[in-house]
Design a protein around this motif. Sequence first.
Motif, short mmCIF file in Angstrom:
data_model
loop_
_atom_site.label_atom_id
_atom_site.label_comp_id
_atom_site.label_asym_id
_atom_site.label_seq_id
_atom_site.Cartn_x
_atom_site.Cartn_y
_atom_site.Cartn_z
N TYR A 277 1.16 -1.32 0.18
CA TYR A 277 -0.20 0.09 -0.47
C TYR A 277 0.95 1.19 0.56
O TYR A 277 2.01 1.41 0.29
CB TYR A 277 -0.75 -0.06 0.99
CG TYR A 277 -1.61 1.32 1.65
CD1 TYR A 277 -2.57 1.62 0.20
CD2 TYR A 277 -1.41 2.11 2.86
CE1 TYR A 277 -3.33 2.76 0.11
CE2 TYR A 277 -2.22 3.39 2.54
CZ TYR A 277 -2.73 3.55 1.74
OH TYR A 277 -4.14 4.97 1.36
N ASP A 278 0.33 2.07 -1.19
CA ASP A 278 1.67 2.96 -1.17
C ASP A 278 0.61 4.87 -0.30
O ASP A 278 -0.59 4.85 -1.55
CB ASP A 278 1.70 3.01 -2.68
CG ASP A 278 3.10 4.68 -2.91
OD1 ASP A 278 2.85 5.67 -2.54
OD2 ASP A 278 3.53 4.88 -3.58
N ALA A 279 0.58 5.02 0.41
CA ALA A 279 0.25 5.86 1.46
C ALA A 279 -0.01 6.99 0.68
O ALA A 279 -0.56 8.58 0.63
CB ALA A 279 0.36 5.94 2.84
N THR A 280 1.20 7.65 -0.11
CA THR A 280 1.20 8.68 -1.04
C THR A 280 0.44 8.72 -2.44
O THR A 280 0.19 9.79 -2.61
CB THR A 280 2.90 8.97 -1.41
OG1 THR A 280 4.21 8.73 -0.06
CG2 THR A 280 3.05 10.44 -1.89
N ARG A 281 0.18 7.87 -2.93
CA ARG A 281 -0.37 7.69 -3.85
C ARG A 281 -2.02 6.84 -3.49
O ARG A 281 -2.84 7.52 -4.78
CB ARG A 281 0.08 7.31 -5.00
CG ARG A 281 1.25 7.79 -5.75
CD ARG A 281 1.91 6.93 -6.45
NE ARG A 281 2.93 5.83 -6.27
CZ ARG A 281 2.63 4.57 -7.15
NH1 ARG A 281 2.96 5.10 -9.00
NH2 ARG A 281 3.87 3.77 -6.72
N ASN A 282 -2.01 6.87 -2.60
CA ASN A 282 -3.54 5.78 -2.09
C ASN A 282 -3.66 4.91 -2.64
O ASN A 282 -4.80 4.86 -3.18
CB ASN A 282 -4.38 6.80 -1.68
CG ASN A 282 -5.66 6.72 -1.12
OD1 ASN A 282 -5.79 5.67 -0.64
ND2 ASN A 282 -6.83 6.92 -1.45
N ARG A 283 -2.51 4.03 -3.15
CA ARG A 283 -3.19 3.44 -3.62
C ARG A 283 -2.11 1.69 -3.88
O ARG A 283 -1.18 1.82 -2.53
CB ARG A 283 -2.27 3.31 -5.44
CG ARG A 283 -2.67 2.20 -6.63
CD ARG A 283 -1.89 3.17 -7.67
NE ARG A 283 -1.89 1.62 -9.04
CZ ARG A 283 -3.13 1.92 -9.51
NH1 ARG A 283 -3.65 2.75 -9.91
NH2 ARG A 283 -3.08 1.31 -10.74
N TRP A 284 -3.36 0.42 -3.74
CA TRP A 284 -2.36 -0.55 -4.00
C TRP A 284 -1.92 -1.49 -4.58
O TRP A 284 -1.69 -0.93 -5.75
CB TRP A 284 -4.10 -1.56 -3.21
CG TRP A 284 -4.53 -1.50 -2.68
CD1 TRP A 284 -5.67 -0.79 -1.41
CD2 TRP A 284 -4.05 -2.55 -0.84
NE1 TRP A 284 -6.30 -1.20 -0.69
CE2 TRP A 284 -4.92 -1.67 -0.18
CE3 TRP A 284 -3.00 -2.95 -0.62
CZ2 TRP A 284 -5.05 -2.38 1.28
CZ3 TRP A 284 -2.82 -3.58 0.65
CH2 TRP A 284 -3.98 -3.15 1.47
N PHE A 285 -0.98 -2.34 -4.56
CA PHE A 285 -0.07 -2.73 -5.84
C PHE A 285 -0.25 -4.86 -5.27
O PHE A 285 0.50 -4.47 -3.75
CB PHE A 285 1.37 -2.41 -5.78
CG PHE A 285 1.32 -0.91 -5.85
CD1 PHE A 285 1.79 -0.58 -7.83
CD2 PHE A 285 1.84 0.06 -5.23
CE1 PHE A 285 1.01 0.65 -8.34
CE2 PHE A 285 1.56 1.38 -5.44
CZ PHE A 285 1.30 1.47 -7.18
#
Length: 260
Positions: A154-162
């Motif tokens: 989870y990238d909190a900077t982009r608010n995105r799951w990978f």
Amino acid sequence: MVAWKRQLILFGGFHESTRDYIYYNDVYAFNLDTFTWSKLSPSGTGPTPRSGCQMSVTPQGGIIIYGGYSKQRVKKDVDKGTRHSDMFLLKPEDGREDKWVWTRMNPSGVRPTPRSGFSVAMAPNHQTLFFGGVCDEEEEESLAGEFFNDLYFYDATRNRWFEGQLKKLRSGWRRQTRKRTVRRLKVLRVETRMRMKTVERSAVRRTESPLQGHLASAVPTSARDPAVLGEALGASLCPDTQERAEGGWPRPGRELSPMI
């Protein structure tokens, strides 16, 4: 629970007794300097009561809360479980550590399936790593669980799951690694043998007497006659003919052990 600056932030959980159970969605803070607990009262709409959710700190200083599990009683002696897949952000309001606010998050990307009890760790580039977990399927009289071993970021900077994917090792790399290991083992065996031989030689030298070494080099091993020993060791140790005839040889304190 998660460490945030000089505090431990605790959210949710459950308590179960023989007759009843209860799930929580309250927030507490434990100060690591004063060793005191305090209850936080964030504004906004927060998560529903649950346990088994995971918490992580974002680079911006907020706290992410994701997933979890809870159950409620639908009728007498019948409970219904709920697997949560929602995400919330808990952060200080206006930079004040005594005032917090809830915000619901809707991240994009490939998100994990509903689960609870997974492992969390901070990855490079301020990403949060989620691994594993369990999904409980609960019916009226049975409970079955599915365990996972997949990986998500989870990238909190982009608010995105990978979705995480581990690369497989190339077969050639494995062969090279095995050859290097075999060579190192061979070298280690040779060095071990050499060290053992060195230790054995040192032990033999320490057990030899200095006088025995001198006699072994100066006197033939076949010498048995005292006269021959006298010649080797000096005239002072060799008795004269008269003394030998009188039976006074060897002198007291001058006994000689036979050489072998």
